[in-house]
Write a protein that holds these residues in place. Structure first.
Motif, PDB file in Angstrom:
ATOM      1  N   HIS A  42       0.830  -1.204   0.000  1.00  0.00           N
ATOM      2  CA  HIS A  42       0.000   0.000   0.000  1.00  0.00           C
ATOM      3  C   HIS A  42       0.866   1.257   0.000  1.00  0.00           C
ATOM      4  CE1 HIS A  42      -3.801  -2.153   1.782  1.00  0.00           C
ATOM      5  NE2 HIS A  42      -3.475  -2.574   0.581  1.00  0.00           N
ATOM      6  N   GLY A  43       1.991   1.185   0.712  1.00  0.00           N
ATOM      7  CA  GLY A  43       2.911   2.320   0.736  1.00  0.00           C
ATOM      8  C   GLY A  43       3.537   2.600  -0.620  1.00  0.00           C
ATOM      9  N   LEU A  44       3.625   1.566  -1.450  1.00  0.00           N
ATOM     10  CA  LEU A  44       4.149   1.729  -2.811  1.00  0.00           C
ATOM     11  C   LEU A  44       3.085   2.254  -3.773  1.00  0.00           C
ATOM     12  CD1 LEU A  44       6.269  -1.549  -3.013  1.00  0.00           C
ATOM     13  CD2 LEU A  44       7.164   0.786  -3.022  1.00  0.00           C
ATOM     14  N   GLY A  45       1.824   2.307  -3.295  1.00  0.00           N
ATOM     15  CA  GLY A  45       0.778   2.944  -4.094  1.00  0.00           C
ATOM     16  C   GLY A  45      -0.193   2.015  -4.776  1.00  0.00           C
ATOM     17  N   TRP A  46      -0.271   0.751  -4.333  1.00  0.00           N
ATOM     18  CA  TRP A  46      -1.209  -0.183  -4.990  1.00  0.00           C
ATOM     19  C   TRP A  46      -2.096  -0.881  -3.969  1.00  0.00           C
ATOM     20  CZ3 TRP A  46      -2.809  -5.208  -4.963  1.00  0.00           C
ATOM     21  CH2 TRP A  46      -3.581  -5.626  -6.064  1.00  0.00           C
ATOM     22  N   LYS A  47      -3.405  -1.025  -4.304  1.00  0.00           N
ATOM     23  CA  LYS A  47      -4.361  -1.772  -3.494  1.00  0.00           C
ATOM     24  C   LYS A  47      -5.237  -2.624  -4.404  1.00  0.00           C
ATOM     25  CE  LYS A  47      -4.845   1.436   0.420  1.00  0.00           C
ATOM     26  NZ  LYS A  47      -5.813   2.203   1.247  1.00  0.00           N
ATOM     27  N   ALA A  48      -5.633  -3.788  -3.914  1.00  0.00           N
ATOM     28  CA  ALA A  48      -6.530  -4.666  -4.661  1.00  0.00           C
ATOM     29  C   ALA A  48      -7.906  -4.011  -4.792  1.00  0.00           C
ATOM     30  CB  ALA A  48      -6.647  -6.016  -3.970  1.00  0.00           C
ATOM     31  N   SER A  49      -8.605  -4.289  -5.905  1.00  0.00           N
ATOM     32  CA  SER A  49      -9.887  -3.619  -6.144  1.00  0.00           C
ATOM     33  C   SER A  49     -11.070  -4.578  -6.311  1.00  0.00           C
ATOM     34  CB  SER A  49      -9.789  -2.746  -7.408  1.00  0.00           C
ATOM     35  OG  SER A  49      -9.450  -3.536  -8.531  1.00  0.00           O
ATOM     36  N   THR A  50     -10.821  -5.880  -6.461  1.00  0.00           N
ATOM     37  CA  THR A  50     -11.904  -6.832  -6.696  1.00  0.00           C
ATOM     38  C   THR A  50     -12.372  -7.428  -5.373  1.00  0.00           C
ATOM     39  OG1 THR A  50     -10.929  -7.414  -8.844  1.00  0.00           O
ATOM     40  CG2 THR A  50     -12.583  -8.922  -7.952  1.00  0.00           C
ATOM     41  N   SER A  51     -13.656  -7.270  -5.058  1.00  0.00           N
ATOM     42  CA  SER A  51     -14.205  -7.846  -3.833  1.00  0.00           C
ATOM     43  C   SER A  51     -14.266  -9.368  -3.962  1.00  0.00           C
ATOM     44  CB  SER A  51     -15.605  -7.312  -3.557  1.00  0.00           C
ATOM     45  OG  SER A  51     -16.529  -7.834  -4.512  1.00  0.00           O
ATOM     46  N   LEU A  52     -14.309 -10.066  -2.826  1.00  0.00           N
ATOM     47  CA  LEU A  52     -14.366 -11.523  -2.848  1.00  0.00           C
ATOM     48  C   LEU A  52     -15.625 -12.008  -3.567  1.00  0.00           C
ATOM     49  CD1 LEU A  52     -13.136 -14.215  -2.031  1.00  0.00           C
ATOM     50  CD2 LEU A  52     -14.277 -13.998   0.189  1.00  0.00           C
ATOM     51  N   GLU A  53     -16.762 -11.390  -3.310  1.00  0.00           N
ATOM     52  CA  GLU A  53     -18.010 -11.805  -3.959  1.00  0.00           C
ATOM     53  C   GLU A  53     -17.917 -11.645  -5.474  1.00  0.00           C
ATOM     54  OE1 GLU A  53     -17.765  -9.893  -1.336  1.00  0.00           O
ATOM     55  OE2 GLU A  53     -18.776 -11.055   0.241  1.00  0.00           O
ATOM     56  N   GLU A  54     -17.405 -10.496  -5.910  1.00  0.00           N
ATOM     57  CA  GLU A  54     -17.267 -10.243  -7.351  1.00  0.00           C
ATOM     58  C   GLU A  54     -16.310 -11.242  -7.983  1.00  0.00           C
ATOM     59  OE1 GLU A  54     -15.578  -6.737 -10.360  1.00  0.00           O
ATOM     60  OE2 GLU A  54     -15.627  -6.396  -8.179  1.00  0.00           O
ATOM     61  N   GLY A  55     -15.186 -11.502  -7.314  1.00  0.00           N
ATOM     62  CA  GLY A  55     -14.206 -12.441  -7.835  1.00  0.00           C
ATOM     63  C   GLY A  55     -14.741 -13.858  -7.907  1.00  0.00           C
ATOM     64  N   LEU A  56     -15.482 -14.288  -6.875  1.00  0.00           N
ATOM     65  CA  LEU A  56     -16.053 -15.631  -6.867  1.00  0.00           C
ATOM     66  C   LEU A  56     -17.060 -15.815  -8.000  1.00  0.00           C
ATOM     67  CD1 LEU A  56     -16.607 -16.234  -3.040  1.00  0.00           C
ATOM     68  CD2 LEU A  56     -14.943 -17.374  -4.518  1.00  0.00           C
ATOM     69  N   GLU A  57     -17.864 -14.808  -8.252  1.00  0.00           N
ATOM     70  CA  GLU A  57     -18.822 -14.891  -9.361  1.00  0.00           C
ATOM     71  C   GLU A  57     -18.105 -15.004 -10.697  1.00  0.00           C
ATOM     72  OE1 GLU A  57     -21.594 -11.675  -9.199  1.00  0.00           O
ATOM     73  OE2 GLU A  57     -22.499 -12.354  -7.308  1.00  0.00           O
ATOM     74  N   LYS A  58     -17.038 -14.240 -10.875  1.00  0.00           N
ATOM     75  CA  LYS A  58     -16.256 -14.319 -12.114  1.00  0.00           C
ATOM     76  C   LYS A  58     -15.614 -15.698 -12.269  1.00  0.00           C
ATOM     77  CE  LYS A  58     -14.981  -9.419 -12.600  1.00  0.00           C
ATOM     78  NZ  LYS A  58     -13.850  -8.461 -12.611  1.00  0.00           N
ATOM     79  N   ALA A  59     -15.061 -16.206 -11.174  1.00  0.00           N
ATOM     80  CA  ALA A  59     -14.404 -17.512 -11.216  1.00  0.00           C
ATOM     81  C   ALA A  59     -15.413 -18.618 -11.527  1.00  0.00           C
ATOM     82  CB  ALA A  59     -13.703 -17.790  -9.888  1.00  0.00           C
ATOM     83  N   TYR A  60     -16.586 -18.554 -10.927  1.00  0.00           N
ATOM     84  CA  TYR A  60     -17.605 -19.581 -11.178  1.00  0.00           C
ATOM     85  C   TYR A  60     -18.113 -19.502 -12.622  1.00  0.00           C
ATOM     86  CZ  TYR A  60     -21.833 -22.399 -10.738  1.00  0.00           C
ATOM     87  OH  TYR A  60     -22.815 -23.349 -10.922  1.00  0.00           O
TER      88      TYR A  60
END
Length: 315
Positions: free
Chosen positions: A283-301
């Motif tokens: 986070h100090g380098l300027g990056w954070k994840a943006s995909t929520s677990l629910e959104e990611g699980l739906e995409k994966a399924y």
């Protein structure tokens, strides 16, 4: 990285490598190099050196690895330590010998001690005993980190390492014998739904907590680090939040639409009690994840339904 730089993605057909390939293409990188394992056996030093000498690669994403869940790690420990040591040693050394500008080595958070403080900080490496079920794989990955550090110190290379948390997404492995927990659960719940089963077996007690990162988020982080980060210390990549196996199973059950019950097989191992990484450095380098677990699980399924299910299950 210049948009026309020659970028080699080792392991481009796997969960991580395919996501990195998609991310690079999305960002306009056009000069990508990759080979299948049948075209280039990364365990063979002579063919790896020949490949690097011929291709004149500028940047390397080292995502090729032999990976698997608890079952695979328990049954094939020699394969896991041998193949991973060979792959990373050959690629890192060839990158140095052929003047690659920069290399990113991808490891895993299983490098941390089984009972490491939570969340796990980068400095917790080598401060305790590893989880026995995946120790050979973890030792190989620790060796990769130290190899990059050592080459930087001795040869002045720019080799960086990133340790992603538990991953899932497109091109995941859904084989119940060799997969990780999340794709295994997706397949189990789907098959149970199709077969009208009354319950789905979950290994262990359901109490261990895990952090899950969507593969496309990891790929974005990797390209970001390749462009902005230089240093001998590796970087954790994660979301900074975890969830119990029982809770994530219930989420998958809901997304799949399975109506039965969960059955916890406590004769099966739980593995590490908790694995949450500290992402303060990232986070100090300027990056954070943006995909929520629910959104990611739906995409994966949805990807599983469109690709894996049709070919392998015929349902």
């Amino acid at each position: 990285m210049d948009k026309n730089a020659r970028i080699y993605i080792a392991g481009h057909r796997g969960l991580v490598g395919s996501a990195i390939k998609r991310q690079l293409e999305k960002q306009g990188y056009t000069n990508l190099v990759y080979r299948t394992s049948s075209e280039l056996d990364l365990r063979d030093p002579s063919v790896v050196n020949e490949f690097f000498a011929k291709e004149a690669v500028d940047f390397v994403f080292l995502a090729a690895a032999k990976v698997g869940g608890i079952v695979a790690n328990n049954e094939y420990p020699a394969d896991f330590i041998r193949d991973n040591l060979l792959i990373q040693t050959n690629v890192i050394d060839a990158a140095y010998r052929n003047n690659v500008d920069k290399l990113l080595f991808l490891g895993s958070t299983c490098i941390y001690p089984k009972h490491a403080p939570q969340p796990m900080k980068e400095e917790h490496l080598l401060t305790g005993t590893l989880e026995p079920t995946n120790e050979p794989y973890a030792i190989a990955k620790i060796a990769g980190i130290k190899m990059c550090e050592s080459y930087n110190r001795q040869f002045g290379t720019k080799f960086i390492s990133a340790m992603p948390t538990n991953l899932y997404g497109e091109f995941d492995n859904f084989d119940l014998e060799t997969s990780h927990v999340l794709p295994a659960l997706i397949r189990k719940f789907h098959e149970a739904k199709v077969n009208n089963d009354k319950q789905v077996e979950i290994w262990g007690t359901g109490s261990p907590k895990r952090e899950f990162l969507y593969s496309d988020d990891l790929a974005e982080a990797c390209v970001y680090l390749m462009n902005i980060y230089e240093g001998n210390e590796f970087v954790n990549i994660g979301v900074g939040e975890d969830i119990s196996i029982k809770e994530v199973a219930l989420k998958i059950k809901s997304i799949v639409g399975f109506k039965g019950e969960l059955a916890f097989n406590t004769d099966k191992p739980d593995g590490t009690p908790r694995k949450l990484v500290d992402v303060t450095k990232l986070h100090g380098l300027g990056w954070k994840a943006s995909t929520s677990l629910e959104e990611g699980l739906e995409k994966a399924y949805n990807w599983y339904l469109e690709n894996y299910d049709k070919e392998s299950l015929n349902v």
